[in-house]
Design a protein around this motif. Structure first.
Motif, mmCIF file in Angstrom:
data_model
loop_
_atom_site.group_PDB
_atom_site.id
_atom_site.type_symbol
_atom_site.label_atom_id
_atom_site.label_comp_id
_atom_site.label_asym_id
_atom_site.label_seq_id
_atom_site.Cartn_x
_atom_site.Cartn_y
_atom_site.Cartn_z
ATOM 1 N N ALA A 115 0.833 -1.207 0.000
ATOM 2 C CA ALA A 115 0.000 0.000 0.000
ATOM 3 C C ALA A 115 0.866 1.255 0.000
ATOM 4 N N SER A 116 1.924 1.239 0.787
ATOM 5 C CA SER A 116 2.840 2.378 0.838
ATOM 6 C C SER A 116 3.509 2.602 -0.515
ATOM 7 N N ALA A 117 3.909 1.531 -1.165
ATOM 8 C CA ALA A 117 4.527 1.643 -2.486
ATOM 9 C C ALA A 117 3.548 2.247 -3.488
ATOM 10 N N ALA A 118 2.303 1.800 -3.470
ATOM 11 C CA ALA A 118 1.293 2.345 -4.390
ATOM 12 C C ALA A 118 1.091 3.845 -4.157
ATOM 13 N N GLU A 119 1.089 4.258 -2.902
ATOM 14 C CA GLU A 119 0.937 5.686 -2.589
ATOM 15 C C GLU A 119 2.116 6.496 -3.121
ATOM 16 N N ARG A 120 3.328 6.013 -2.905
ATOM 17 C CA ARG A 120 4.517 6.735 -3.383
ATOM 18 C C ARG A 120 4.522 6.834 -4.896
ATOM 19 N N LEU A 121 4.163 5.758 -5.571
ATOM 20 C CA LEU A 121 4.137 5.783 -7.028
ATOM 21 C C LEU A 121 3.086 6.760 -7.536
ATOM 22 N N ALA A 122 1.967 6.869 -6.840
ATOM 23 C CA ALA A 122 0.882 7.761 -7.269
ATOM 24 C C ALA A 122 1.310 9.224 -7.289
ATOM 25 N N TRP A 123 2.201 9.624 -6.391
ATOM 26 C CA TRP A 123 2.650 11.019 -6.410
ATOM 27 C C TRP A 123 3.991 11.187 -7.129
#
Length: 160
Positions: A115-123
């Motif tokens: 989940a953290s990786a997905a958030e970082r990639l999104a920004w």
């Protein structure tokens, strides 16, 4: 913007070879004079890094420098962060039984990492994870945002 996946697993001793995990400095060392063994060694080492860094599968120290590796190093490319994170979840599921630490096998922890990786990639950020496997092996996984990369905007996309 899109995201590339990279993975390396190998001996921890090889992973610790920091010199091959850094790209060569843009300015080469001064040429060696006859009899100057230290400068000659430095120049030879520089030439080794020039040749080896781009083709070495070793994970770079700086995650964005994966973009300097050949296209064959890219294990997947996705436009959507959630798709890239799904690749990460699959790799964690595949490798977690081999993690050296039982605490790192916790499914709640692994879900939080995804989940953290997905958030970082999104920004526009990158995600990089590393785990010790059965000793002395190491696993390195990275998801790198491309076109442009936030921390290294001058790096070209290996797929273009």
């Amino acid at each position: 913007m899109h995201h590339h996946a990279y993975l390396w697993t190998g001996p921890k001793q090889r992973f610790d070879e920091d010199g091959l995990r850094r790209p060569p400095h843009p300015d080469p060392p001064p040429a060696a004079l006859s009899g100057d063994s230290e400068r000659l060694r430095l120049h030879e080492r520089y030439q080794e890094v020039v040749v080896e860094f781009p083709k070495s599968g070793l994970p770079p120290i700086h995650t964005a420098h994966w973009l300097m590796k050949p296209l064959t190093s890219v294990l997947g490319t996705w436009d959507e962060p959630k798709q890239a994170a799904a690749w990460l979840r699959e790799r964690l599921t595949e490798y977690s039984p081999r993690f050296d630490s039982t605490a790192q096998r916790d499914t709640t922890l692994l879900a939080m990492l995804v989940a953290s990786a997905a958030e970082r990639l999104a920004w526009g950020g990158d995600a990089s994870l590393g785990f010790y496997l059965e000793r002395p092996a190491f696993l390195s996984m990275a998801l790198v945002t491309c076109s442009p990369n936030r921390s290294a905007p001058n790096l070209r996309c290996p797929a273009r």
